[in-house]
Design a protein around this motif. Structure first.
Motif, mmCIF file in Angstrom:
data_model
loop_
_atom_site.group_PDB
_atom_site.id
_atom_site.type_symbol
_atom_site.label_atom_id
_atom_site.label_comp_id
_atom_site.label_asym_id
_atom_site.label_seq_id
_atom_site.Cartn_x
_atom_site.Cartn_y
_atom_site.Cartn_z
ATOM 1 N N PHE B 12 0.833 -1.202 0.000
ATOM 2 C CA PHE B 12 0.000 0.000 0.000
ATOM 3 C C PHE B 12 0.866 1.249 0.000
ATOM 4 O O PHE B 12 0.628 2.183 -0.761
ATOM 5 N N THR B 13 1.911 1.267 0.845
ATOM 6 C CA THR B 13 2.759 2.461 0.870
ATOM 7 C C THR B 13 3.545 2.598 -0.428
ATOM 8 O O THR B 13 3.756 3.712 -0.896
ATOM 9 N N TYR B 15 2.549 2.054 -3.314
ATOM 10 C CA TYR B 15 1.713 2.732 -4.313
ATOM 11 C C TYR B 15 1.968 4.222 -4.292
ATOM 12 O O TYR B 15 2.022 4.881 -5.322
ATOM 13 N N PHE B 16 2.112 4.756 -3.084
ATOM 14 C CA PHE B 16 2.208 6.212 -2.964
ATOM 15 C C PHE B 16 3.642 6.709 -3.093
ATOM 16 O O PHE B 16 3.875 7.902 -3.138
ATOM 17 N N ALA B 21 0.561 6.051 -8.793
ATOM 18 C CA ALA B 21 -0.657 6.182 -8.008
ATOM 19 C C ALA B 21 -1.319 7.525 -8.256
ATOM 20 O O ALA B 21 -2.523 7.599 -8.512
ATOM 21 N N ILE B 66 -3.892 -0.515 -11.834
ATOM 22 C CA ILE B 66 -3.435 -0.488 -10.442
ATOM 23 C C ILE B 66 -2.768 -1.812 -10.063
ATOM 24 O O ILE B 66 -1.774 -1.847 -9.355
ATOM 25 N N ALA B 100 -4.119 -4.680 -0.497
ATOM 26 C CA ALA B 100 -3.486 -3.388 -0.780
ATOM 27 C C ALA B 100 -4.164 -2.726 -1.975
ATOM 28 O O ALA B 100 -4.442 -1.525 -1.958
ATOM 29 N N PHE B 104 -6.316 0.685 -1.988
ATOM 30 C CA PHE B 104 -5.961 1.798 -2.875
ATOM 31 C C PHE B 104 -7.192 2.281 -3.646
ATOM 32 O O PHE B 104 -7.407 3.482 -3.807
#
Lengths: 315, 234
Positions: B12-13, B15-16, B21, B66, B100, B104
């Protein structure tokens, strides 16, 4: 510690590893040698539980790979070839992620990451994305990752490939340092590296083990032969060959080269002798009977390199 | 199971960390915002039916984008090898990455809450269908994520993973629009397969267990297929 029995792996029809048997003791530093495509990486991948063997069995302590793969993975640290890591993560974040998955608690995690950063010399790159690091630093992050849980067994696939000579020495020092307490398995095709770091060497070729032992025993036992090099003046090779051939125990006579020294030729000849007896006296005796002038006579031990070439070529 | 949490957090992190993202979120908001508000004032009705109506088509492009990197990147870089030699199971890895992606998508939907809020100022908005729509959107996103994850597990090339994902998701979206080709006896069955058909029900505010079962079961099939595809590689 590790017990490998009849380990075999097929990729479709291609046999990569063929009936390997191995016993690795606790505290051993074992080097897995072989030419490219011999099955080194495949063997290590099966040992670490990444690939499933086609047949055969691997036992680590009391665990078997097909039943307790998770338990074995907890005992193992693995550095794959060319240290594949997540390029967009920071080195610190990555090590923390590994520590989390390896189930270190908060206190342990911090001290362990600090310790590994010191050991692997990572302090100045901890807050850089892994993708931006040089090859040597990536390798060190990989090494730190492999040692995160202080594993009893450390498996490394070509840990020094692509590093510069200084980095190679550093990584070797690290390996030797941790090798005092841990069982280490490394694969390499650099012979001097295996010679410098390993207690025991296993040579595989085309998926089969062709030699297994310490560097010393490998050198001695190599086919029961040793080499004697002689340099002669005032001699011709065909007569040398004829004369020396009569000595019992000389297997092969080969001309290395001839050298022009003034008006005379100097012959450099290599004699392959059976290891059962020392023939140097007999060779000298024979030469004394002739008109040749003996400039040099020396016994050569086979280097690991020649052994390696002998063993991996004939298969 | 604790490993799922760590893998989820890492995915998840990450992605950013990458710009992808932000690009995907911007495009999603731009496209939905544009299509929704250009027709909104023509109809003059205070509901979000248009917004939810186009969501399946937009999702069938956005969600594979994604999920495309989740396995393909690992296969390409080889980091998969380090991951699987740590004490994790296939299930942990698949579930962590799936959650995740779903998280998102949920995060991507949060800014669109401004649409119903804006609309509620303009007229009497019925919040029931809106809540149903968002629940449906998350379920649809999860289903497409599972499919995208499966596509990603098939190849080390992210673009191929994206195309496979889009193909499957787009077919599931359009299948109930193509039914006039089929004999009458098959229509009911094929209609049941269509993601759009089930999403429409939920976004009207009707919570039918059949729709929820559909989304959950397709997600499960996708995840299980990804699980098998990964296992096949070892």
């Amino acid at each position: 510690m590790i017990h490998v029995q009849n380990l075999t792996k097929y990729y479709h029809d291609l046999c990569a590893v063929d009936q390997i048997n191995l016993d690795i003791q606790k505290g051993e530093i074992m080097g897995l040698l072989g030419p490219n495509g011999a099955g080194k990486t495949t063997t290590l991948r099966m040992l670490t539980g990444f690939l499933r063997p086609t047949s055969g069995n691997i036992r680590v302590k009391d665990y078997t790979i097909d039943k307790d793969a998770l338990e074995i993975k907890k005992l193992l640290g693995y550095l794959p070839e060319s240290a594949p890591l997540y390029h967009d993560m920071l080195a610190y974040d990555y090590l923390e992620y590994v520590a989390n998955i390896r189930e270190l608690d908060r206190e342990q995690k911090r001290s362990r990451i600090r310790h590994l950063a010191n050991l692997c010399g990572l302090n100045e790159v901890m807050h850089q994305p892994i993708g931006e690091l040089s090859k040597g630093f990536k390798q060190r992050v990989g090494l730190a990752q492999a040692m995160m849980s202080d594993p009893e067994i450390l498996v490394m696939d070509e840990p020094t490939s692509g590093l510069d000579p200084n980095q190679i020495v550093e990584i070797r020092d690290i390996i030797r340092q941790i090798g005092k307490e841990k069982t280490i398995i490394i694969s390499t095709h650099i012979l001097s590296e295996a010679e410098a770091t390993c207690d025991r060497i296993v040579i595989i070729s085309q998926g089969k083990i062709v030699a297994d032992g310490s560097t010393e025993t490998l050198k001695q036992s190599s086919r029961g032969e040793y080499l004697v090099g002689i340099s002669l003046q005032n001699a011709r090779f065909d007569s040398v060959k004829k004369e020396l051939h009569s000595i019992d125990g000389i297997v092969e006579i080969a001309l290395v080269n001839t050298e022009q020294a003034g008006e005379e030729n100097i012959l450099h000849v290599k004699l392959t002798c059976q290891a059962s007896k020392d023939l140097r006296g007999a060779i000298y005796g024979k030469i004394k009977e002739t008109e040749w002038i003996l400039l040099e006579l020396r016994q050569e031990t086979k280097t690991l390199e020649t052994i390696f070439r002998d063993l991996t070529k004939e298969n | 199971m604790r490993q799922v949490r760590h893998i989820f957090k890492k995915e998840f992190t990450s992605y950013f960390i990458s710009p992808i993202a932000y690009i995907v979120i911007s495009i999603f908001l731009l496209v939905t915002g544009w299509f929704f508000f250009t027709t909104f004032f023509l109809y003059g009705q205070a509901n979000l039916r248009n917004f939810f109506g186009m969501l399946p088509i937009i999702f069938s492009f956005v969600v594979p984008a994604i999920t495309m990197r989740l396995f393909s990147e690992e296969l390409n870089v080889g980091s998969y090898e380090t991951l699987l030699t740590m004490p994790v199971t296939f299930g942990d890895v698949v579930l962590g990455k799936f959650l995740a992606a779903v998280a998102f998508i949920a995060a991507m939907l949060v800014p669109t809450l401004t649409y119903p809020i804006t609309v509620s100022f303009l007229g009497e908005l019925d919040w029931g269908p809106v809540a149903g729509g968002y629940l449906g959107a998350v379920l649809l996103g999860a289903t497409f994520s599972a499919i995208g994850l499966f596509a990603s597990s098939l190849t080390r090339n992210q673009i191929i993973a994206f195309i496979i994902g889009v193909t499957i998701c787009f077919s599931l979206t359009l299948i109930d629009k193509m039914l006039f080709f089929l004999p009458q006896s098959l229509v009911g069955f094929m209609e049941y397969l269509g993601a759009d058909f089930h999403f429409e029900n939920i976004s009207k505010g009707i919570l039918d267990s059949r729709d929820i079962v559909y989304f959950v079961s397709v997600s499960f099939v996708g995840l299980y297929a990804a699980h098998l595809a990964m296992q096949e590689r070892t």
